[in-house]
Design an enzyme around this catalytic site. Structure first.
Site, PDB file in Angstrom:
ATOM      1  N   ASP A  37      30.907  39.852  32.369  1.00 60.26           N
ATOM      2  CA  ASP A  37      31.026  38.440  32.739  1.00 60.26           C
ATOM      3  C   ASP A  37      30.503  38.286  34.160  1.00 60.26           C
ATOM      4  O   ASP A  37      31.206  38.589  35.121  1.00 60.26           O
ATOM      5  CB  ASP A  37      32.494  38.010  32.628  1.00 60.26           C
ATOM      6  CG  ASP A  37      32.712  36.546  32.994  1.00 60.26           C
ATOM      7  OD1 ASP A  37      31.744  35.862  33.370  1.00 60.26           O
ATOM      8  OD2 ASP A  37      33.864  36.085  32.909  1.00 60.26           O
ATOM      9  N   HIS A  38      29.261  37.817  34.292  1.00 57.63           N
ATOM     10  CA  HIS A  38      28.609  37.705  35.605  1.00 57.63           C
ATOM     11  C   HIS A  38      27.997  36.326  35.795  1.00 57.63           C
ATOM     12  O   HIS A  38      27.598  35.678  34.826  1.00 57.63           O
ATOM     13  CB  HIS A  38      27.502  38.761  35.733  1.00 57.63           C
ATOM     14  CG  HIS A  38      27.970  40.048  36.318  1.00 57.63           C
ATOM     15  ND1 HIS A  38      27.354  40.641  37.393  1.00 57.63           N
ATOM     16  CD2 HIS A  38      28.998  40.860  35.984  1.00 57.63           C
ATOM     17  CE1 HIS A  38      27.983  41.765  37.697  1.00 57.63           C
ATOM     18  NE2 HIS A  38      28.980  41.919  36.857  1.00 57.63           N
ATOM     19  N   GLY A 105      36.815  41.226  40.792  1.00 62.60           N
ATOM     20  CA  GLY A 105      35.477  40.693  40.895  1.00 62.60           C
ATOM     21  C   GLY A 105      34.654  41.200  42.067  1.00 62.60           C
ATOM     22  O   GLY A 105      35.026  42.147  42.774  1.00 62.60           O
ATOM     23  N   GLU A 106      33.525  40.531  42.274  1.00 67.62           N
ATOM     24  CA  GLU A 106      32.587  40.879  43.325  1.00 67.62           C
ATOM     25  C   GLU A 106      32.127  39.593  44.022  1.00 67.62           C
ATOM     26  O   GLU A 106      31.993  38.542  43.386  1.00 67.62           O
ATOM     27  CB  GLU A 106      31.339  41.598  42.772  1.00 67.62           C
ATOM     28  CG  GLU A 106      31.638  42.825  41.944  1.00 67.62           C
ATOM     29  CD  GLU A 106      31.888  42.485  40.482  1.00 67.62           C
ATOM     30  OE1 GLU A 106      31.455  41.398  40.021  1.00 67.62           O
ATOM     31  OE2 GLU A 106      32.520  43.302  39.809  1.00 67.62           O
ATOM     32  N   ASN A 109      29.267  37.410  42.433  1.00 65.07           N
ATOM     33  CA  ASN A 109      29.509  36.367  41.440  1.00 65.07           C
ATOM     34  C   ASN A 109      30.426  35.257  41.932  1.00 65.07           C
ATOM     35  O   ASN A 109      30.299  34.109  41.506  1.00 65.07           O
ATOM     36  CB  ASN A 109      30.129  36.988  40.184  1.00 65.07           C
ATOM     37  CG  ASN A 109      29.246  38.031  39.571  1.00 65.07           C
ATOM     38  OD1 ASN A 109      28.093  37.781  39.247  1.00 65.07           O
ATOM     39  ND2 ASN A 109      29.770  39.246  39.415  1.00 65.07           N
ATOM     40  N   GLY A 173      41.003  52.041  42.027  1.00 60.69           N
ATOM     41  CA  GLY A 173      41.814  52.727  43.024  1.00 60.69           C
ATOM     42  C   GLY A 173      43.275  52.653  42.651  1.00 60.69           C
ATOM     43  O   GLY A 173      43.661  52.006  41.663  1.00 60.69           O
ATOM     44  N   THR A 189      38.484  50.854  33.267  1.00 59.45           N
ATOM     45  CA  THR A 189      37.750  51.294  34.439  1.00 59.45           C
ATOM     46  C   THR A 189      36.407  51.835  33.978  1.00 59.45           C
ATOM     47  O   THR A 189      36.107  51.850  32.779  1.00 59.45           O
ATOM     48  CB  THR A 189      38.542  52.358  35.227  1.00 59.45           C
ATOM     49  OG1 THR A 189      37.889  52.616  36.478  1.00 59.45           O
ATOM     50  CG2 THR A 189      38.674  53.651  34.439  1.00 59.45           C
TER      51      THR A 189
END
Length: 315
Positions: A37-38, A105-106, A109, A173, A189
């Site tokens: 999903d981007h 997320g990032e 996006n 993490g 992951t």
């Protein structure tokens, strides 16, 4: 026995091609689907980024395989109340064979709406509240929510599946992994990280553990490595870089440090079934329940033929 699914890359392919690949995956013997999903691809070379919820609607009519978003970020770009409605509709379309995979997320996006990009711990706190909002709305009652990060006013979702939508959280993490064990129905992951699986189980996580991997089936190892380097060298960026860079051009600049040899060592490249089998077995040995395989590049038909005949039967 690990269950093997196919990973649909929304960064590389348009909506109609993704549906075609899902059909081929089911015919080849893959048991389930992941779909990314981007808003942007990681690199301009990847070249696509369709709206995932439209694609899931088409997939629900084209295949009977279970589908997981890998992963949706419900923090900034789309309010969690809207994600709750989208996921409920997807679950109805898929007749219950849908899992809502969520993560922090990032910037790539999420910054597109002009909001600031929060630091990691703040994003985890936002994710925990977003999950709360989504679960409340999936209960079917009208809710109002006044939280630290989100507000919902007189909202009710009317189109709901018979059972609540399972929610899995991604983690790379210990903090995200612990949160998944505490509030989610499963964990996902990338990479065969046995330590993360152990941390999830030790923290009380009882759900399925999903992992994602990439390969590049090609006529030769050299050809596969060349394609993988061109399209997915960003996969080897270290640390927090993958969550903080804002544009595909920034990823291209950072990944200039990634060599073709590094990519060859990281991905199973070429037509050797044993190399591909070895990569899957790393996930099985690490304790994963499900592994999702993404073929890098345009040679999708060759990949499915090769895996159907030489890889999946041995798994």
């Amino acid at each position: 026995m690990v269950s093997v699914g196919y990973f649909l890359s929304s960064e590389e392919f348009g909506p109609r091609e993704l549906v075609r690949q899902a059909k081929m995956a089911e015919e080849a013997g893959f048991e389930r689907l992941w779909i990314s999903d981007h808003f942007h691809p990681w690199l301009d070379e990847q070249g696509q980024s369709p709206f995932v919820w439209s694609v899931i609607g088409a997939l629900s009519e084209a295949t009977s395989l279970p589908i997981t978003t890998a992963v949706t970020c419900p923090l900034i770009r789309i309010h969690p109340a809207i994600i709750a409605q989208a996921a409920a509709t997807a679950a109805v379309q898929c007749e219950g064979r849908f899992v809502l995979g969520l993560g922090t997320g990032e910037a790539l996006n999420e910054h597109v709406t002009g909001q600031p990009w929060p630091p990691p711990q703040l994003r985890l706190d936002m994710l925990a509240e977003a999950v709360q909002v989504i679960r409340e709305l999936h209960g079917g009652k009208q809710i109002s929510h006044r939280g630290e990060y989100y507000e919902v006013e007189n909202a009710r979702i009317y189109t709901l599946p018979d059972q609540p939508v399972p929610i899995y959280l991604s983690g790379f993490g210990p903090d995200a992994t612990k949160l998944a064990a505490e509030i989610a129905d499963g964990f996902c992951t990338v990479g065969p990280e046995a330590e993360l699986v152990r941390k999830y189980r030790d923290a009380g996580g009882k759900g399925q553990v999903q992992g994602g991997m990439k390969v590049c089936w090609a006529d030769s190892e050299a050809e596969g490595a060349k394609t993988a380097h061109r399209l997915w060298r960003n996969e080897l960026l270290p640390g927090l870089l993958p969550s903080t860079l804002p544009t595909p051009n920034d990823y291209a600049a950072a990944s200039e440090l990634v060599t073709e040899e590094m990519v060859r060592d990281h991905f199973a490249c070429g037509p050797d079934p044993d190399r591909h089998l070895s990569q899957v077995r790393q996930f099985a040995d690490a304790g994963f329940d499900e592994v999702y395989v993404q073929q890098i590049g345009p040679d999708q038909d060759e990949f499915f033929a090769g895996w159907q005949s030489a890889v999946l039967p041995k798994l």
